[in-house]
Design a protein around this motif. Structure first.
Motif, PDB file in Angstrom:
ATOM      1  N   CYS A   6      93.558  32.309  76.848  1.00  0.00           N
ATOM      2  CA  CYS A   6      93.333  31.366  77.951  1.00  0.00           C
ATOM      3  C   CYS A   6      93.571  29.935  77.475  1.00  0.00           C
ATOM      4  O   CYS A   6      93.054  29.512  76.448  1.00  0.00           O
ATOM      5  CB  CYS A   6      91.915  31.516  78.485  1.00  0.00           C
ATOM      6  SG  CYS A   6      91.509  30.298  79.744  1.00  0.00           S
ATOM      7  N   CYS A   9      89.700  28.151  77.865  1.00  0.00           N
ATOM      8  CA  CYS A   9      88.543  28.560  77.064  1.00  0.00           C
ATOM      9  C   CYS A   9      88.914  29.367  75.830  1.00  0.00           C
ATOM     10  O   CYS A   9      88.062  29.631  74.991  1.00  0.00           O
ATOM     11  CB  CYS A   9      87.549  29.341  77.933  1.00  0.00           C
ATOM     12  SG  CYS A   9      88.049  31.040  78.261  1.00  0.00           S
ATOM     13  N   CYS A  49      91.878  34.757  83.745  1.00  0.00           N
ATOM     14  CA  CYS A  49      90.925  34.800  82.632  1.00  0.00           C
ATOM     15  C   CYS A  49      89.552  35.185  83.184  1.00  0.00           C
ATOM     16  O   CYS A  49      88.964  34.434  83.963  1.00  0.00           O
ATOM     17  CB  CYS A  49      90.830  33.441  81.938  1.00  0.00           C
ATOM     18  SG  CYS A  49      89.513  33.370  80.696  1.00  0.00           S
ATOM     19  N   CYS A  52      86.538  32.392  82.076  1.00  0.00           N
ATOM     20  CA  CYS A  52      86.299  31.093  82.728  1.00  0.00           C
ATOM     21  C   CYS A  52      86.912  31.038  84.128  1.00  0.00           C
ATOM     22  O   CYS A  52      86.876  29.995  84.773  1.00  0.00           O
ATOM     23  CB  CYS A  52      86.825  29.953  81.866  1.00  0.00           C
ATOM     24  SG  CYS A  52      88.612  29.772  81.878  1.00  0.00           S
TER      25      CYS A  52
END
Ligand SMILES: [Zn+2]
Length: 406
Positions: A6, A9, A49, A52
């Motif tokens: 990601c 994050c 993702c 997050c």
């Protein structure tokens, strides 16, 4: 080189949402000489993702490969210039800005927004990485640095005593490979009581209105408030306010401030996103099927019109048009040409599909029966500009959110 973690994050793996195949860069317009030569192509895949909630594409094309010369000049859209004026007036009033203040904009383009502050006597600083565009801005009297914004430039500006009361970043956050670096830079360059006003397309509008053509390599991220709240929180900024605005098919305008408390509007949107299921992959699962059904509808309509002997061209040599044409496989065999107001684009050819880009005046001498509207985000503005074409019987095919003729 595919990135599997990601961009915000760092979590992995990312769950697939939609694969748009392998396409040329959406803004890589061609000259006549370049047609017939191989065009660089890159995979275009949207993923989610689960950590997050950020939706993103996995292929990171090096920024120097992205087209910086023919980038979009904001002032070519009447809507964007007038909305920018209203936003600047509002900030000047609400924040009590004056001669002692400083307004910055990241990716300030030709100064379409900062010019309004300058007229009000407030010092401005634009930051624009495209050489030709920064030059135009400086010639117009908008102080502009030709650089990429991030941690490093923010530290330099700070060291020079340049900190912002208001920092704008419109349609830039989705484009940056170093997302955390840019948000850290924003946090560093704001005065303690300052505010960052940031506009990004809203992923909820993208999914609900089937705006799949806003996906292209330059757009790395497709934001929810949930994903933004996590991103800004990581760098000490809170979403003091969030508004939904209609620009670009549906966007978010965030007001992020250091040390502020999350505002009620932001909390409401977070609650809505949770209730809608946007924190899970299931929310995105049916999207690919809906895009496929849109493709069938549009191709069927074009085939029927061609069968009836109608002439069809296109309006707007936009980046989103490139995604739509390439993914749907619509090229110069179906569309005669595309018109666009940007003199930077006229005379060139669309990437992958090789439509000749002509000025809109062409529609006065030539009169195709239909125009496929590739810049549907400026629908009302374009319909108004093309009143004459429509009076003479010309029709627009609007492809998004569902295929219709107006
Ligand atoms: Zn993430």
């Amino acid at each position: 080189m595919a990135e599997t973690r990601c961009i915000s994050c760092g979590a992995a793996p990312l769950a697939p949402i939609l694969h748009l195949g392998t396409t040329p860069l959406a803004n890589a317009l061609l000259t006549k000489e370049q047609i017939g030569k191989p065009e660089p192509r890159f995979p275009l895949e949207l993923r989610f993702c689960a950590t997050c909630s950020l939706v993103q594409i996995t292929e990171k094309v090096p920024p120097e490969q992205m087209f910086r010369e023919y980038a979009y000049f904001s002032s070519f859209s009447d809507t964007i210039v007038s909305q920018a004026g209203a936003l600047a007036a509002r900030l000047v009033k609400n924040r009590g800005l004056g001669q002692g203040g400083l307004v910055m904009e990241v990716a300030s383009n030709d100064g379409y927004l900062l010019q309004h502050y300058r007229k009000a006597g407030i010092p401005v600083l634009g930051i624009e990485p495209a050489v030709n565009i920064a030059k135009v801005a400086n010639e117009r009297g908008i102080r502009t640095r030709c650089e990429f914004f991030g941690r490093e430039l923010a530290a330099t500006l700070r060291a020079e005593g340049l900190q912002a009361d208001v920092l704008h970043a419109n349609n830039v956050l989705a484009h940056v490979p170093d997302l955390n670096g840019v948000v850290a830079g924003i946090a560093a360059v704001l005065k303690p009581g300052g505010v960052a006003v940031i506009e990004v397309p809203y992923v909820r509008d993208l999914i609900e209105k089937c705006e799949f053509d806003t996906i292209y390599h330059e757009h790395l991220c497709y934001f929810s408030v949930t994903a933004l709240d996590a991103l800004f929180g990581r760098h000490g900024l809170a979403l003091a306010d969030v508004e939904r605005i209609p620009v670009h098919g549906g966007s978010l305008r965030l007001f992020a401030a250091p040390g502020a408390k999350r505002g009620t509007a932001a909390q409401k949107l977070l609650d809505e996103e949770r209730a809608a299921g946007m924190l899970g992959h299931a929310y995105y699962a049916g999207f690919a099927r809906r895009v496929e059904s849109l493709r069938k509808d549009l191709l069927a309509l074009l085939e029927r019109l061609k069968g009836e002997g109608k002439r069809v061209a296109a309006y707007g040599a936009s980046a989103k048009g490139s995604t739509l044409l390439n993914y749907f496989g619509i090229d110069a065999g179906t569309l005669e040409y595309v018109v666009d107001r940007s003199t930077e684009k006229q005379g060139r050819y669309t990437p992958g599909t090789h439509l000749h880009i002509l000025p809109p005046e062409r529609l006065k001498s030539d009169h195709p029966d239909y125009l496929l509207l590739l810049s549907w985000n400026f629908l009302d503005e374009i319909l108004a500009q093309q009143a004459e074409y429509r009076t003479r019987g010309g029709k627009f095919i609007v492809p998004i959110p569902e295929v219709r003729v107006v």
